[in-house]
Scaffold this motif. Structure first.
Motif, PDB file in Angstrom:
ATOM      1  N   GLN A   4     -20.748 -17.700  -3.352  1.00  0.00           N
ATOM      2  CA  GLN A   4     -21.236 -19.071  -3.218  1.00  0.00           C
ATOM      3  C   GLN A   4     -20.315 -20.012  -3.965  1.00  0.00           C
ATOM      4  O   GLN A   4     -20.247 -19.985  -5.186  1.00  0.00           O
ATOM      5  N   ALA A   5     -19.609 -20.834  -3.211  1.00  0.00           N
ATOM      6  CA  ALA A   5     -18.681 -21.777  -3.829  1.00  0.00           C
ATOM      7  C   ALA A   5     -19.392 -23.085  -4.146  1.00  0.00           C
ATOM      8  O   ALA A   5     -20.336 -23.479  -3.464  1.00  0.00           O
ATOM      9  N   CYS A  21     -16.863 -20.320  -7.945  1.00  0.00           N
ATOM     10  CA  CYS A  21     -17.436 -19.409  -6.955  1.00  0.00           C
ATOM     11  C   CYS A  21     -18.225 -18.354  -7.705  1.00  0.00           C
ATOM     12  O   CYS A  21     -17.692 -17.682  -8.592  1.00  0.00           O
ATOM     13  N   ALA A  22     -19.498 -18.240  -7.348  1.00  0.00           N
ATOM     14  CA  ALA A  22     -20.365 -17.256  -7.979  1.00  0.00           C
ATOM     15  C   ALA A  22     -20.533 -16.066  -7.034  1.00  0.00           C
ATOM     16  O   ALA A  22     -20.808 -16.245  -5.844  1.00  0.00           O
ATOM     17  N   ALA A  23     -20.392 -14.887  -7.584  1.00  0.00           N
ATOM     18  CA  ALA A  23     -20.482 -13.667  -6.775  1.00  0.00           C
ATOM     19  C   ALA A  23     -21.729 -12.885  -7.134  1.00  0.00           C
ATOM     20  O   ALA A  23     -21.976 -12.619  -8.321  1.00  0.00           O
ATOM     21  N   SER A  24     -22.500 -12.549  -6.121  1.00  0.00           N
ATOM     22  CA  SER A  24     -23.651 -11.674  -6.343  1.00  0.00           C
ATOM     23  C   SER A  24     -23.202 -10.266  -5.990  1.00  0.00           C
ATOM     24  O   SER A  24     -23.248  -9.855  -4.821  1.00  0.00           O
ATOM     25  N   VAL A  25     -22.747  -9.557  -6.981  1.00  0.00           N
ATOM     26  CA  VAL A  25     -22.171  -8.231  -6.767  1.00  0.00           C
ATOM     27  C   VAL A  25     -22.232  -7.454  -8.069  1.00  0.00           C
ATOM     28  O   VAL A  25     -22.169  -8.031  -9.151  1.00  0.00           O
ATOM     29  N   SER A  26     -22.383  -6.164  -7.947  1.00  0.00           N
ATOM     30  CA  SER A  26     -22.311  -5.314  -9.131  1.00  0.00           C
ATOM     31  C   SER A  26     -20.846  -4.982  -9.412  1.00  0.00           C
ATOM     32  O   SER A  26     -20.013  -4.976  -8.518  1.00  0.00           O
ATOM     33  N   THR A  77     -18.175 -15.157 -12.088  1.00  0.00           N
ATOM     34  CA  THR A  77     -17.652 -16.370 -11.486  1.00  0.00           C
ATOM     35  C   THR A  77     -16.124 -16.402 -11.521  1.00  0.00           C
ATOM     36  O   THR A  77     -15.494 -15.804 -12.401  1.00  0.00           O
ATOM     37  N   VAL A  78     -15.572 -17.088 -10.561  1.00  0.00           N
ATOM     38  CA  VAL A  78     -14.135 -17.355 -10.527  1.00  0.00           C
ATOM     39  C   VAL A  78     -13.970 -18.845 -10.302  1.00  0.00           C
ATOM     40  O   VAL A  78     -14.743 -19.465  -9.564  1.00  0.00           O
ATOM     41  N   TYR A  93     -11.693 -24.968   1.324  1.00  0.00           N
ATOM     42  CA  TYR A  93     -11.298 -23.926   0.379  1.00  0.00           C
ATOM     43  C   TYR A  93     -12.330 -22.795   0.418  1.00  0.00           C
ATOM     44  O   TYR A  93     -13.542 -23.036   0.416  1.00  0.00           O
ATOM     45  N   TYR A  94     -11.817 -21.586   0.424  1.00  0.00           N
ATOM     46  CA  TYR A  94     -12.654 -20.398   0.479  1.00  0.00           C
ATOM     47  C   TYR A  94     -12.374 -19.487  -0.707  1.00  0.00           C
ATOM     48  O   TYR A  94     -11.208 -19.274  -1.061  1.00  0.00           O
ATOM     49  N   CYS A  95     -13.427 -18.945  -1.285  1.00  0.00           N
ATOM     50  CA  CYS A  95     -13.222 -17.868  -2.246  1.00  0.00           C
ATOM     51  C   CYS A  95     -13.432 -16.545  -1.519  1.00  0.00           C
ATOM     52  O   CYS A  95     -14.168 -16.469  -0.539  1.00  0.00           O
ATOM     53  N   ALA A  96     -12.748 -15.534  -2.021  1.00  0.00           N
ATOM     54  CA  ALA A  96     -12.786 -14.231  -1.371  1.00  0.00           C
ATOM     55  C   ALA A  96     -12.761 -13.135  -2.430  1.00  0.00           C
ATOM     56  O   ALA A  96     -12.273 -13.341  -3.543  1.00  0.00           O
TER      57      ALA A  96
END
Length: 125
Positions: A4-5, A21-26, A77-78, A93-96
């Motif tokens: 989610q950016a 960008c927030a990542a929902s990931v382990s 986050t990044v 802009y996209y985060c990946a």
């Protein structure tokens, strides 16, 4: 995995903008994170990437000296700090994210497995 950016926005040339960008990931620290962008009528292009530990970063020539990528593994986050923005930086802009992408592949779109929804950055002249 969901990415989610933050919202982009409109900024004048020479100004600054910070994307997150927030990542929902382990095990977030095992993912290489990248920022890409796509301008109207153009292909998606690499902007910046950062390995899992945060120790290695890669930048497109267009971003060197102006943009800084960073990550906070405790917060999943990044970030992309963009300074001295130019009208040609206008794009979505996209985060990946991708698992353990080796340094030589960080620039490659197809090396990434997960993509955020994109956020529009507009730089006015």
């Amino acid at each position: 995995v969901q990415l989610q950016a933050s919202e982009g926005g409109l900024v004048q040339a020479g100004g600054s903008l910070r994307l997150s960008c927030a990542a929902s990931v382990s095990f977030f620290s095992t993912y290489t994170m990248g920022w890409f962008r796509q301008a109207p009528g153009k292909e998606r292009e690499f902007v910046a990437g950062i390995r899992g530990s945060g120790g290695s970063t890669v930048y497109a020539d267009s971003a060197k000296g102006r943009f800084t990528i960073s990550r906070d593994n405790a917060k999943n986050t990044v970030n992309l700090q963009m300074n001295s923005l130019r009208p040609e930086d206008t794009a979505v802009y996209y985060c990946a994210a991708g698992r353990r992408i080796i340094l030589s592949r960080v620039r490659l779109t197809h090396a990434y497995d997960y993509w955020g929804q994109g956020t529009l950055v507009t730089v006015s002249s």
